[in-house]
Design a protein around this motif. Structure first.
Motif: not given
Lengths: 475, 301
Positions: B112-140
């Motif tokens: 349900i969290f790995d491959i299915y559509q699900n409104a209950q999935s938590s956002s990955i906002s804890v990773l926002t501070p690392y978006s540029s330094s770890y090249q996560l921009d594409t993911l976001f």
């Protein structure tokens, strides 16, 4: 366009520039307000069409219907014929509302009634999405039609002006429901950007955004968790969720109304202020003079007063109050819970009228207990408004009196308490120290700017930034 | 109008300056001892585990790194997060692998969290501070195309985080050890009923893409990727729910340790805290079993 969306952040400044640019062009070409007005009309329709293109026809249909019938009423001055015309016009105007919003409710209620007498006939259901803002713009257009009928307002002959009156984008989704005498003259007049109005618009926009994103959507997280399975949580959690919901719906609806007011002001329009710190009301009657003011005004003008208001004796007055709140309940949604919610409000006002406590309180010491009592009644009524059935509402209220470990999601609670403190303090100051606070803020620019900065940063840092929909959009 | 625009611009400049100052919140991160943000920070900037555990709450509360360390003689870290799946796993793996290559990656599957559509999935906002330094921009950006603009603002990056950081710094509370957060208590049978067959979920093509990217990333690092499924208390959950992930794993020859209806666990309330989550006793037993199985897989390769 949802006001709390990312799209609004970049699109509204564009609209602002295009609109005032067009206004400048209108003035220089000597065409008065025409170009700007057409631009605003095009924007209003485009934003509505962006959500659902075919449903724009419903908006247009209601506009055309009320426009034409108003002209017919104007041309047929004989009372008898005029009466037929208004009723046909009114029925045609509310027809989409009845079909989209109440069809399923009516057929299901009919099927239940038939089943009760032993006839089992399943109700054919419609699975159509209710057009956004249908209740609001239908009522606005209907109000105009009755105003023309009562000769309070002359029928509008300019169709584009009238189209803009019905489709004016800041208010189309959740109101406020404007009267023709307020909005149409503004559409016609040649506007100039007014600095004071623009600043007031930004203030309303900022405060509305805070109410929606920081208060309502934060409280909504706790409320949605508890109300997803209320009996699974303790009584205290349910009490807290009910109080949070009272403030959530306030933040949500007042937030939208203030943003709409702010956006309208930035475009040079003044629309009705729909909320006036309702939880400082000292009676349910007073509450309705502060909550969804434009709807209360609509119901009073077109339901309560035509029925005789308070002029036909005590019993008839009570009946008129109950009838008005029956309409208010059904307007909110096609569910028995809304009718029951309306009934609670109607009955509370009848009791207040009977006891003579419906007027503002004179003695200062009486104000806090009366505010608390009013909040208590309104809060209980919101329980039925929020839950899917009346039975669920009673079950939750019974569950209030059970013990158990309260559900404390510290993250959601800390954000909620922060937002509640800000809103209660601000509302308190403007309720009881209005002139002092205005003169203080007027004298201290730095403090005023610091307040703006605090609110803006609070929205960004503590708000729920997922563009959650406004509750009243579904009504 | 001119005064209005000038004052508005002045306010925006002030706002930009304040937003820049808000970036200072990051300096508080090093003082965090616990909480989701503290755990994410530890994973993204500090730990160098040889065994990395990824997944949802069923990972976070089911795998005791100390047991894995003892059994396999390798440093282990539990990077599972409640309500999280593929997107978070991918982001965390990118963070860790930027300075260290894990040898074994254990990924607990929660479709349900790995491959299915699900409104209950938590956002990955804890990773926002690392978006540029770890090249996560594409993911976001793939999750929401507007993110690239939103992430320009520090206020957005630290949205909803201050009230999580400050109480944690003040209390100094440590709620995980090497990422593992044990659950205490036992399952109250009267509170729960067996859930029926999972409804047919719609596949989320973006999640599937990142699920495959996660596998590719593990291969690129030369790590042994192992999929696992923890036990459920009730044996009503059908394996059909896992079919789609099984297909992806089979295509790429990824071993799956399926303990969904393991008789050593299923039906034993003393090993669970709720129908989907093991308590600390259950987690220790499960980790011991997994450690042996992982050891066998590693030896066979």
């Amino acid at each position: 366009m949802i006001f709390n969306s990312f799209q609004f952040l970049w699109l509204f400044p564009l609209i602002f520039i295009v609109y005032w640019g067009a206004d400048g062009l209108s003035s220089s070409s000597g065409k008065g307000k025409r170009i700007a007005q057409y631009v605003l009309l095009a924007i209003s329709y485009a934003l509505y069409a962006q959500w659902n293109l075919p449903y724009t026809l419903i908006l247009f249909g209601i506009t055309l219907c009320t426009y034409s019938f108003a002209l017919l009423i104007e041309r047929n001055k004989a009372y008898g014929r005029k009466k037929y015309i208004i009723w046909i016009g009114a029925i045609l105007t509310i027809l989409p509302l009845v079909v989209f919003k109440y069809y399923n409710f009516i057929t299901q209620a009919g099927a239940s009634a038939l089943a009760w007498i032993g006839i089992d006939r399943p109700a054919p259901g419609l699975n159509w999405v209710v057009p956004l803002g249908l209740s609001f713009y239908s009522f606005q257009a209907l109000g105009y039609l009755w105003d023309v009928y009562y000769r309070k307002y002359k029928a509008e002959h300019n169709f584009p002006d009238y189209m803009l009156f019905v489709a004016f984008f800041p208010q189309i989704l959740c109101g406020p429901i404007s009267k023709a005498e307020e909005l149409l003259p503004q559409i016609k007049r040649e506007a100039r950007f007014d600095y004071a109005r623009g600043v007031a618009g930004l203030r309303y926009l900022l405060w509305g955004m805070f109410l929606k994103v920081v208060l309502a959507d934060r409280l909504g997280i706790y409320v949605d968790t508890v109300y997803s399975d209320p009996l699974h949580y303790s009584g205290s959690s349910n009490i807290l969720a009910s109080i949070f919901y009272s403030f959530q719906i306030y933040g949500d609806f007042a937030g939208y109304s203030f943003i709409a007011l702010g956006v309208a002001k930035l475009l040079g329009y003044d629309i009705i202020k729909n909320f006036n710190r309702p939880y400082f009301a000292t009676s349910v009657s007073q509450f309705w003079k502060r909550w969804n003011i434009s709807l209360t005004r609509w119901l009073t003008t077109y339901i309560y007063i035509p029925q005789g208001g308070s002029r036909k004796g005590t019993l008839r007055t009570y009946w008129n109050i109950l009838l008005t709140f029956f309409v208010s309940g059904i307007w909110h949604g096609a569910n028995w819970t809304f009718l029951f919610w309306g009934l609670i409000h109607g009955m509370a006002q009848c009791v207040e009228k009977f006891l003579g406590i419906n007027k503002p309180v004179g003695k200062r010491w009486l104000i806090p207990p009366r505010i608390l009592m009013t909040f208590f009644i309104v809060n209980v009524a919101w329980v039925f408004f929020r839950l899917p059935s009346i039975e669920d509402g009673f079950a939750v209220i019974r569950h209030f009196f059970t013990f158990g470990k309260p559900y404390l999601d510290m993250l959601s609670i800390s954000h909620s308490v922060f937002a509640l403190c800000v809103v209660i303090v601000v509302d308190f100051l403007f309720e009881y120290r209005n002139s002092a606070i205005h003169s203080f803020l007027g004298r201290h620019n730095a403090i005023r700017w610091a307040a703006y900065l605090f609110l803006t940063l609070s929205i960004a840092l503590f708000g729920v930034l997922d563009s959650g929909q406004f509750i009243y959009v579904s009504f | 109008m001119k005064t209005f625009i000038i004052k508005l611009l002045a306010f925006f400049l002030l706002l930009i300056a304040a937003d820049f100052a808000i970036g200072g919140i990051y300096s508080l991160y090093d003082h965090l001892k616990g909480g989701e943000i503290g755990k994410a920070h530890e994973i993204m900037t500090k730990v160098n585990p040889d065994i990395l555990i990824l997944g949802s709450s069923r990972a976070a509360h089911h795998y005791n790194p100390e047991i894995l360390k003892e059994a396999l003689q390798m440093q282990a870290y539990n990077a599972g997060f409640d309500g999280q799946g593929t997107f978070m796993d991918y982001g965390l793996l990118k963070g860790v692998s930027s300075r260290h290559k894990p040898k074994i990656i254990i990924c607990e599957l929660t479709p349900i969290f790995d491959i299915y559509q699900n409104a209950q999935s938590s956002s990955i906002s804890v990773l926002t501070p690392y978006s540029s330094s770890y090249q996560l921009d594409t993911l976001f950006n793939d999750i929401d195309p507007n993110e690239k603009y939103k992430l320009l603002s520090n206020s957005y990056i630290y949205n909803s985080k201050l009230f999580r950081i400050i109480p944690n710094i003040i209390s100094g509370r440590v709620d995980f050890i090497n990422g593992y957060k044990p659950s205490h208590g036992t399952l109250d049978k009267h509170r729960f009923t067996p859930k029926g067959k999972e409804p047919a979920f719609a596949v989320d093509s973006l999640k599937v893409r990142y699920f495959k990217k996660l596998i590719s990333k593990a291969n690129e690092l030369g790590a042994t990727l192992i999929f696992t499924i923890s036990p459920e208390y009730y044996n009503t959950e059908s394996s059909e729910y896992y079919e789609k992930v099984f297909d992806i794993a089979d295509e790429r020859d990824i071993p799956i340790l399926n303990h969904l209806h393991d008789p050593r666990f299923t039906g034993n309330p003393n090993l669970f805290i709720d129908p989907s989550h093991l308590n600390s006793q259950g987690a220790d037993l499960f980790t011991t079993i997994i450690a042996h199985e992982v050891d066998s897989i590693c030896k066979s390769r």
